[in-house]
Design an enzyme around this catalytic site. Structure first.
Site, PDB file in Angstrom:
ATOM      1  N   TYR A  45       0.865  -1.183   0.010  1.00  0.00           N
ATOM      2  CA  TYR A  45      -0.143  -0.211   0.075  1.00  0.00           C
ATOM      3  C   TYR A  45       0.947   1.256   0.027  1.00  0.00           C
ATOM      4  O   TYR A  45       1.685   1.298   0.718  1.00  0.00           O
ATOM      5  CB  TYR A  45      -0.949   0.094   1.063  1.00  0.00           C
ATOM      6  CG  TYR A  45      -2.409  -0.094   0.762  1.00  0.00           C
ATOM      7  CD1 TYR A  45      -2.978   0.838   0.245  1.00  0.00           C
ATOM      8  CD2 TYR A  45      -3.078  -1.290   0.793  1.00  0.00           C
ATOM      9  CE1 TYR A  45      -4.275   0.890  -0.258  1.00  0.00           C
ATOM     10  CE2 TYR A  45      -4.257  -1.529   0.430  1.00  0.00           C
ATOM     11  CZ  TYR A  45      -4.882  -0.280   0.020  1.00  0.00           C
ATOM     12  OH  TYR A  45      -6.293  -0.396  -0.458  1.00  0.00           O
ATOM     13  N   GLU A  93      -0.521   4.840  -0.637  1.00  0.00           N
ATOM     14  CA  GLU A  93      -1.346   5.876  -0.662  1.00  0.00           C
ATOM     15  C   GLU A  93      -0.398   7.464  -0.359  1.00  0.00           C
ATOM     16  O   GLU A  93       0.322   7.110   0.569  1.00  0.00           O
ATOM     17  CB  GLU A  93      -2.669   6.205  -0.115  1.00  0.00           C
ATOM     18  CG  GLU A  93      -3.977   5.170  -0.687  1.00  0.00           C
ATOM     19  CD  GLU A  93      -4.821   4.876   0.312  1.00  0.00           C
ATOM     20  OE1 GLU A  93      -4.572   4.451   1.400  1.00  0.00           O
ATOM     21  OE2 GLU A  93      -5.957   5.452   0.173  1.00  0.00           O
ATOM     22  N   ASP A 131      -6.775  14.643 -23.920  1.00  0.00           N
ATOM     23  CA  ASP A 131      -6.599  13.016 -23.724  1.00  0.00           C
ATOM     24  C   ASP A 131      -6.025  12.284 -24.937  1.00  0.00           C
ATOM     25  O   ASP A 131      -6.726  12.054 -25.944  1.00  0.00           O
ATOM     26  CB  ASP A 131      -8.038  12.686 -23.546  1.00  0.00           C
ATOM     27  CG  ASP A 131      -8.308  11.207 -23.220  1.00  0.00           C
ATOM     28  OD1 ASP A 131      -7.205  10.529 -23.273  1.00  0.00           O
ATOM     29  OD2 ASP A 131      -9.455  10.832 -22.885  1.00  0.00           O
ATOM     30  N   THR A 191      -3.701   6.993 -21.559  1.00  0.00           N
ATOM     31  CA  THR A 191      -3.589   5.383 -21.099  1.00  0.00           C
ATOM     32  C   THR A 191      -1.945   5.044 -21.324  1.00  0.00           C
ATOM     33  O   THR A 191      -1.573   5.781 -22.016  1.00  0.00           O
ATOM     34  CB  THR A 191      -4.382   4.491 -21.893  1.00  0.00           C
ATOM     35  OG1 THR A 191      -4.069   4.347 -23.299  1.00  0.00           O
ATOM     36  CG2 THR A 191      -5.829   4.713 -21.598  1.00  0.00           C
ATOM     37  N   LYS A 212      -2.230   1.463 -24.843  1.00  0.00           N
ATOM     38  CA  LYS A 212      -2.565   1.573 -26.243  1.00  0.00           C
ATOM     39  C   LYS A 212      -1.301   1.511 -27.120  1.00  0.00           C
ATOM     40  O   LYS A 212      -0.493   0.969 -27.049  1.00  0.00           O
ATOM     41  CB  LYS A 212      -3.770   2.626 -26.521  1.00  0.00           C
ATOM     42  CG  LYS A 212      -5.155   2.227 -25.718  1.00  0.00           C
ATOM     43  CD  LYS A 212      -6.221   3.206 -25.770  1.00  0.00           C
ATOM     44  CE  LYS A 212      -7.197   3.056 -24.718  1.00  0.00           C
ATOM     45  NZ  LYS A 212      -8.316   3.881 -25.153  1.00  0.00           N
ATOM     46  N   ARG A 218      -1.535  -2.148 -18.805  1.00  0.00           N
ATOM     47  CA  ARG A 218      -2.802  -1.405 -18.678  1.00  0.00           C
ATOM     48  C   ARG A 218      -2.790  -0.211 -17.610  1.00  0.00           C
ATOM     49  O   ARG A 218      -2.518  -0.883 -16.414  1.00  0.00           O
ATOM     50  CB  ARG A 218      -3.689  -2.560 -18.413  1.00  0.00           C
ATOM     51  CG  ARG A 218      -5.427  -2.242 -18.426  1.00  0.00           C
ATOM     52  CD  ARG A 218      -5.908  -3.544 -18.719  1.00  0.00           C
ATOM     53  NE  ARG A 218      -5.878  -3.920 -20.035  1.00  0.00           N
ATOM     54  CZ  ARG A 218      -6.412  -3.292 -21.075  1.00  0.00           C
ATOM     55  NH1 ARG A 218      -7.409  -2.490 -20.853  1.00  0.00           N
ATOM     56  NH2 ARG A 218      -6.162  -3.690 -22.099  1.00  0.00           N
TER      57      ARG A 218
HETATM   58  C1  LIG Z   1      -9.384   4.301 -24.072  1.00  0.00           C
HETATM   59  C2  LIG Z   1      -9.493   5.495 -23.877  1.00  0.00           C
HETATM   60  C3  LIG Z   1      -9.815   6.028 -22.600  1.00  0.00           C
HETATM   61  C4  LIG Z   1     -10.102   5.068 -21.246  1.00  0.00           C
HETATM   62  O1  LIG Z   1      -9.128   4.063 -20.879  1.00  0.00           O
HETATM   63  P1  LIG Z   1      -9.312   2.798 -19.957  1.00  0.00           P
HETATM   64  O2  LIG Z   1      -7.918   2.869 -19.325  1.00  0.00           O
HETATM   65  O3  LIG Z   1     -10.239   1.842 -20.728  1.00  0.00           O
HETATM   66  O4  LIG Z   1     -10.247   3.504 -18.877  1.00  0.00           O
HETATM   67  C5  LIG Z   1     -10.048   7.390 -22.162  1.00  0.00           C
HETATM   68  N1  LIG Z   1      -9.996   8.223 -23.319  1.00  0.00           N
HETATM   69  C6  LIG Z   1      -9.776   7.809 -24.534  1.00  0.00           C
HETATM   70  C7  LIG Z   1      -9.722   9.092 -25.570  1.00  0.00           C
HETATM   71  C8  LIG Z   1      -9.580   6.553 -25.069  1.00  0.00           C
HETATM   72  O5  LIG Z   1      -9.550   6.114 -26.070  1.00  0.00           O
END
Ligand SMILES: *Cc1c(COP(=O)(O)O)cnc(C)c1O
Length: 479
Positions: free
Chosen positions: A66, A68, A243, A272, A275, A281
């Site tokens: 942990y 935090e 994002d 993220t 990707k 992840r």
């Molecule tokens: C995939 C994605 C997310 C979310 O990611 P998770 O890890 O699945 O929560 C947020 N914003 C955009 C633009 C995405 O493509």
């Protein structure tokens, strides 16, 4: 020199024996998942294959700790090694993206966005709130204070890209919390060209006066000019949040530079890590010095204990992304998307925006007389793994849709190049041309059922297998 694939093979074989001693069915499912991933044509734009180094890093006792709090300032004792790990992940992220500040704790992309929203609210609204409630920090607010705060939060406005234009649920989509905690409006794309219309975004921003403008996407096949988005944000006094969940790998690999690199222009950038960035992840937030202190309060505002084992894997993946090979990889992702798009176009298919200049291609399947749902299922029967996706002003709505989204990051990791992606386009078009919509029980046209002509699945599987065999996933890894 150690043989890395032999080392990884032996590590996984032994790990699976240890797992099998407790629950053999999990060991079996794990083996099967590798076999399935190896034998499928993975074109899901948000997926990739992380390296064995990244994957192995996640399987350790860091999971048990942990921690935090923030680096050097934890609510638990004995966090010195977690501090090392988090500091390294943040350092690699800052160096890689040229960001003044990086926060490696978010467990996912959605968590990263929640952290960003709260930090923007805290930073932008905290002064007036705290004066009003006469407390020093948001943490000191009483229940009653929160009650009136919620009323105030309800008056905050967010402008994001609409889902059917390629935006994400968390960019103000009504059923998502981002569409509830903010008054939201959405910008779309030009109905003719399918391209982002900056003048329309500007007009909407002037009228709506949002606190936050969100840029970034999950299904828009083009680059965004973030300098222009920042200009618009500045003009209306908004905070620009980008994002880059989908395209962080292209930013890391310097395919998106100048006005296309969001980091110098956004106040807060979220991503993220799993990707196109090809890490574990998870999520991450980058910020300017100005926003850093409020982002740093992601825990306890939004997050609980960080996933230290995943932060360790983020550090490893970010170290990989700082290698020169990653730039080559990122360039190949974009080149391959172009090859795939050209392959579709030369065979008469229609693409949203008429092509791509990032890592994804959005195919309008209505010209094949199919819904996205039918096309997705027929392709899956033929071993082609994709996902259905709305297209702008989609006549079939968000469930059936009219689009199929393809992405190149995963197969590019396997080594696919121009010829393979052209062949993928050929196979996809062959499957869709040989798929007919089914009928409902009442005899009308169905949006879900379909009939794939005999022999098409088999010939597609055979053609894919050839390419997959020539470009193995995790070469040398034997379980
Ligand atoms: C995939 C994605 C997310 C979310 O990611 P998770 O890890 O699945 O929560 C947020 N914003 C955009 C633009 C995405 O493509």
């Amino acid at each position: 020199m150690t043989d890395l694939s032999a080392a990884a093979s032996s590590a996984y074989r032994q790990a699976l024996d240890v797992i099998a001693s407790v629950e053999p069915r999990i060991a079996e499912a794990t083996r099967k998942e590798l076999a399935d991933q190896r034998s499928s044509l993975k074109l899901i734009a948000s997926e990739n294959y992380a390296s064995p180094a990244v994957l192995l890093t996640m399987g350790t006792w860091f999971s048990d700790k942990y921690a935090e709090g923030t680096i050097g300032h934890r609510f638990y004792a004995g966090c010195q090694n977690v501090d090392t790990v988090e500091a390294l992940a943040a350092e690699h992220a800052r160096e890689l993206f040229g960001a003044p500040y990086a926060y490696a704790q978010p467990h996912s992309g959605i968590d990263a966005n929640l952290v960003a929203f709260w930090s923007i609210l805290a930073h932008r609204v905290e002064g007036p709130w705290l004066e009003k409630f006469s407390v020093k920090s948001v943490n000191d607010l009483s229940e009653a204070d929160w009650e009136s705060l919620r009323a105030e939060l309800g008056n905050q406005r967010l402008l994001g890209m609409s889902l059917d234009a390629g935006g994400h649920l968390t960019h103000g989509f009504r059923p998502n919390i981002s569409g509830k905690m903010f008054h939201q409006q959405q910008y779309g794309t030009d109905p003719e060209t399918g391209l982002l219309d900056y003048d329309a975004v500007r007009a909407k921003a002037r009228e709506f006066k949002p606190l936050v403008i969100v840029a970034g996407y999950s299904a828009y096949p083009r680059r965004v000019n973030f300098a222009k988005m920042r200009e618009i944000a500045d003009e209306v006094g908004a905070t620009l949040m980008v994002d880059m969940a989908h395209f962080a790998g292209l930013v890391a690999g310097k395919v998106f530079t100048g006005d296309e690199d969001p980091v110098p222009f956004a106040h807060v950038t979220t991503t993220t890590t799993h990707k196109s960035l090809r890490g574990p992840r998870g999520g991450m937030v980058l910020a300017t010095e100005e926003f850093a202190p409020s982002v740093d309060r992601g825990c306890p505002m939004v997050l609980g204990g960080p996933l230290s084992h995943v932060m360790a894997a983020k550090a490893v993946a970010l170290a990989e992304a700082r290698q020169p090979e990653f730039r080559t990889y990122a360039q190949h992702i974009a080149d391959n998307a172009k090859s795939l798009a050209d392959g579709f176009l030369s065979r008469g298919a229609r693409l949203v925006t008429g092509g791509t200049d990032n890592h994804l291609v959005l195919l309008d399947v209505s010209s094949f007389g199919l819904t996205g749902r039918q096309a997705e299922a027929a392709l899956l029967d033929a071993g082609v793994v994709t996902n259905r996706n709305s297209i702008p002003s989609d006549p079939n709505g968000a469930w059936y849709t009219s689009g199929i989204r393809f992405g190149t990051p995963a197969l590019t990791t396997r080594g696919f190049g121009h010829d393979e992606f052209d062949r993928v386009a050929e196979l996809v078009v062959d499957v869709l041309r040989n798929t007919q919509p089914g009928t409902t029980k009442a005899g009308g046209p169905s949006k879900a059922s379909y009939v794939l002509a005999d022999g098409v699945a088999e010939r597609t599987h055979a053609a894919s297998q050839e390419m997959l065999d020539a470009n193995p996933l995790y070469p040398g890894l034997e379980l």
